[in-house]
Scaffold this motif. Sequence first.
Motif, short mmCIF file in Angstrom:
data_model
loop_
_atom_site.label_atom_id
_atom_site.label_comp_id
_atom_site.label_asym_id
_atom_site.label_seq_id
_atom_site.Cartn_x
_atom_site.Cartn_y
_atom_site.Cartn_z
N PHE A 15 -8.88 4.99 2.41
CA PHE A 15 -8.74 5.39 0.92
C PHE A 15 -9.96 6.11 0.57
O PHE A 15 -9.84 6.79 -0.51
CB PHE A 15 -8.38 3.82 0.25
CG PHE A 15 -6.99 3.50 0.43
CD1 PHE A 15 -5.81 4.15 0.15
CD2 PHE A 15 -6.88 2.27 1.24
CE1 PHE A 15 -4.61 3.58 0.47
CE2 PHE A 15 -5.72 1.68 1.46
CZ PHE A 15 -4.59 2.36 1.11
N LEU B 55 -8.26 1.18 -4.49
CA LEU B 55 -7.79 0.45 -3.45
C LEU B 55 -8.96 0.28 -2.29
O LEU B 55 -9.08 -0.68 -1.46
CB LEU B 55 -6.47 1.34 -2.65
CG LEU B 55 -5.36 1.20 -3.62
CD1 LEU B 55 -4.35 2.25 -2.90
CD2 LEU B 55 -4.62 -0.24 -3.28
N SER B 56 -9.79 1.26 -2.16
CA SER B 56 -10.74 1.36 -1.06
C SER B 56 -11.93 0.29 -1.57
O SER B 56 -12.37 -0.55 -0.59
CB SER B 56 -11.61 2.95 -1.29
OG SER B 56 -12.68 2.70 -0.48
N LEU C 60 0.84 -1.20 0.07
CA LEU C 60 -0.14 -0.06 0.03
C LEU C 60 0.83 1.21 0.00
O LEU C 60 0.63 2.18 -0.69
CB LEU C 60 -0.90 0.17 1.16
CG LEU C 60 -1.90 -1.17 1.34
CD1 LEU C 60 -2.79 -1.11 2.47
CD2 LEU C 60 -2.86 -0.93 0.06
N SER D 273 -10.40 0.40 4.31
CA SER D 273 -11.24 0.98 2.91
C SER D 273 -11.86 2.44 3.04
O SER D 273 -11.45 3.20 2.28
CB SER D 273 -12.40 0.00 2.86
OG SER D 273 -13.21 0.65 1.50
N LEU E 134 1.68 1.90 -3.38
CA LEU E 134 0.76 2.52 -4.33
C LEU E 134 0.48 3.84 -4.14
O LEU E 134 0.23 4.68 -4.92
CB LEU E 134 -0.17 1.49 -4.05
CG LEU E 134 -0.33 0.19 -4.71
CD1 LEU E 134 -1.53 -0.74 -4.39
CD2 LEU E 134 0.00 0.05 -6.23
#
Length: 879
Positions: A252, A281-282, A114, A249, A117
């Motif tokens: 993001f 990503l969420s 993460l 979640s 990203l």
Amino acid sequence: MYWVGVLFGLSLLLYGVYLVTTFRKPLRILLVVSTIVLAASWAGYVYAFVIQDFSLLEVAKNTYAGMEWWLRLAASWSGTGSSLLLFSLFIGLFIAAAYFSGANVNALRISTILLLLVGASTYLYGTFDTLSVPTVGAGLNPLLKSFWIAIHPPLVFLGYAGVLVISLGLIYDEAQKLKRLFYAALAFLFAGLVVGGYWSYVTFGWGGYWAWDPVETAQLMVFVAAVAAIHAPVALAQLRRSAYLLAVSGVFLALFVTRTGMSPLHGFASPGAGGYLLLALSLAFFFGFLRDLLIAKWAPVPWRSVVTFVTIFVAGLLLYGSLLIPSLGVAAGVNTSPPQMDDGMWFYNPALYILVVLTLILAPLIYLDKLGKTFWLYLGAGAVATAAVVGLVWAGVLTFSPKSHILTNMAIGAALVWSALGGAVMLYSAAISKNRTVVVTRLLHFALLLFFVAAVYSLPFAYNRAYFVDAYVAPGGTLNIQGMKISVVNYTLGLMGDKVDIYTVYGNNEVYQYAQFGMLSLTNLLNQAKPMLEDAAKRVEGDALLRLLFDVAKEPVAVGDVKCRLADGRELVITNATFGSYAAHAGGGGLYMVVYLLGNSPAGLGNQTSVEVGEPCVVRVGGAVVNMTGRLMVQGAGDSIAVVPMSAIISASERRIAIPYVLDNNLTLFYMTLRPGTPLYGLLNLPYYSLLSNVGFGHAFLEKFPGVVPSGAYLKASLYIDGARRDAVVRYEVNGEVSGIHGLVSSVITTPRGLGDVYIAVFTPYVKGSMSYYPEPMIYYISNVLKTKPPEDALRIAALLTSGFYIDQLRRAGQDFAAFFTTAYLEVLNLAYGYDPAKSPAYTEGIHITVKEVPAINILWTSAIVAVALLLILARKGA
């Protein structure tokens, strides 16, 4: 790319290598080195802001030469990508903390992925782009020039990063050290929420600290989801795991919401590729949440745990869903947003209120684990007290918020009853417990309960503008308002000493485009109109009667008493009459001039009537004689009367003209230079006619643009409030106007009164035009520009600021753009050119001050500080 971008990329590469090693034997030294390089890249980025290395584009965008060092530091996280750089740093720090707290290697792997990203999305926002031209900086968003920008964003991003990384760690292992880190993250996030509310409270001038702005809602959503996760029963492993995934979640999703433009106060215009990556990503973690939630198996757990978790979890889901659906809409190209402002109050407040009150109703079950006689006694007492309070509110005997709906008052009363009972249970539970952690937790819950009570009681006053008492006070004046004596002892206007570059960064933006197109349209129009106006001016100057018609169109003249003998024998007497003219539309197109009389008359002819003149009605105006014949249109209101003759002859010497007088195209244009509200009004009063009618000047609008200008203007009003001096400074910052977000920032003064505040907002006086009212500092600024800059530069700057001021209307102008811009621009030029500080509207109309009392607000801030302190105690001691 700026050199820090290379260093940041190196840190991500090292994290990538570390990620690979986790599949064999994780190398501690590699993680430490990666963290150090990441921190070094962030420090290098901040250093560029502190020393103002304008070769970094973000420095040029968000600072200016002479900015205070702490504000330069805070500006390093004010941009879209730079805030993600700060977030990346905090993720890295929490990964290191999780590693040394014994986090599972799988959690560390996911967290590292993460981080990579998020780091990639940082590049997608151009965080490390460079600038090759010299500049002094464009300056910071005017609303961000506050001490709180140095506090609020770091706290929120610390909270986000902690919730993200530690939630993943707790999914795999409920280690005590990880829980302590999680409490620290909650402390940071809650502190960030409250600081953000306070920042809004002391900045925007409407008294509110919460309005369900989407970014505010997103921050609360992450906090509530994280709190739900920590309260999930340990025995329900998959349910607890799903709650942690929802919190991840949510982080993001909150980052995406900030980058969509859904918020009127926060955020950026469009999410871009980096924003869509955050949304992806969420969604990935959301699907993981759904999977675990659907396959979760029930196991016997105490009801107290179930009740606590379910109420908080439902609140988190409500907040999350209200943000996810609009976010998906934005990603699909649909212009949508979550409920906010009034809609947010009616959507969120009732649902969350019910959940909190339900928790308070079940307090004995939650805190004492009792369902017997004690619980039913508690429930009965609460029900009776609630019924009594609600009944008194219904009868009008008891009111908590006088200007709010009766249901709001009932809700406040019920909340106070159950909060008192629930608070007593919490304190009793803390008193009988011998476990220090339990005591701290109960006290934390009590502090949050006080926060809830203060919010329920104060928010209707803080949010509702109806509680404001508006007043206008001139310098030297005094007023008594809301039990306070407020005097204005001094009023000054001035230019800010700093300089900003309004061209290098913004030169291709929407405001510039509108200004350039507007100037092209204006110069083309005036170039075509110039010979026509010159012809009309020559004709008017050479004809005494035409000159009279146009002079009285500009300024009517007094003609004394006028008597008219009507056809029915009555006499119409108009006392204290003034004579004027105006242009009306002819039936077949074009304009014609008509004349009128204004004055007083006791005739009582009614609101509107038509009368016949028996013999010519004579009016003497200077050396001319006006003979009004035929029918008169009469309109009256009380003793006032307006008379418009349907026909008249104006004569002087040998010259006569008939009224209505038809205007040809040239005279029509000339008339428009005299009449407010018309596109050419005031043109001939300005010394810039030759430039404004030069098409070449319009085409060269952006050539040699005067980029470096004073950063803005300010007004300072020195007030004495109950004998104590307080200075109110209202700012008008040109970079805000040029960037399209507007540059006016009002001033707020708060004075404690008991447990609440007296909230005083001071606003700028406005200079009246026919199209709009303009902030006085704006007109003052343009006036100074016209006096001190070369005409070409001054006219360009004025066009740009006019475009920024009217940006919303220009977007909607369509085919009327040219006429709208021309009218607005010439109005601004006329007001600025003729501006006299000695005739400021502050002296003629007064300074606008609004005052209201916000009760219990200091309980809100104090209980929040206590709650943060208790969360940090739990972070230190564990739970």
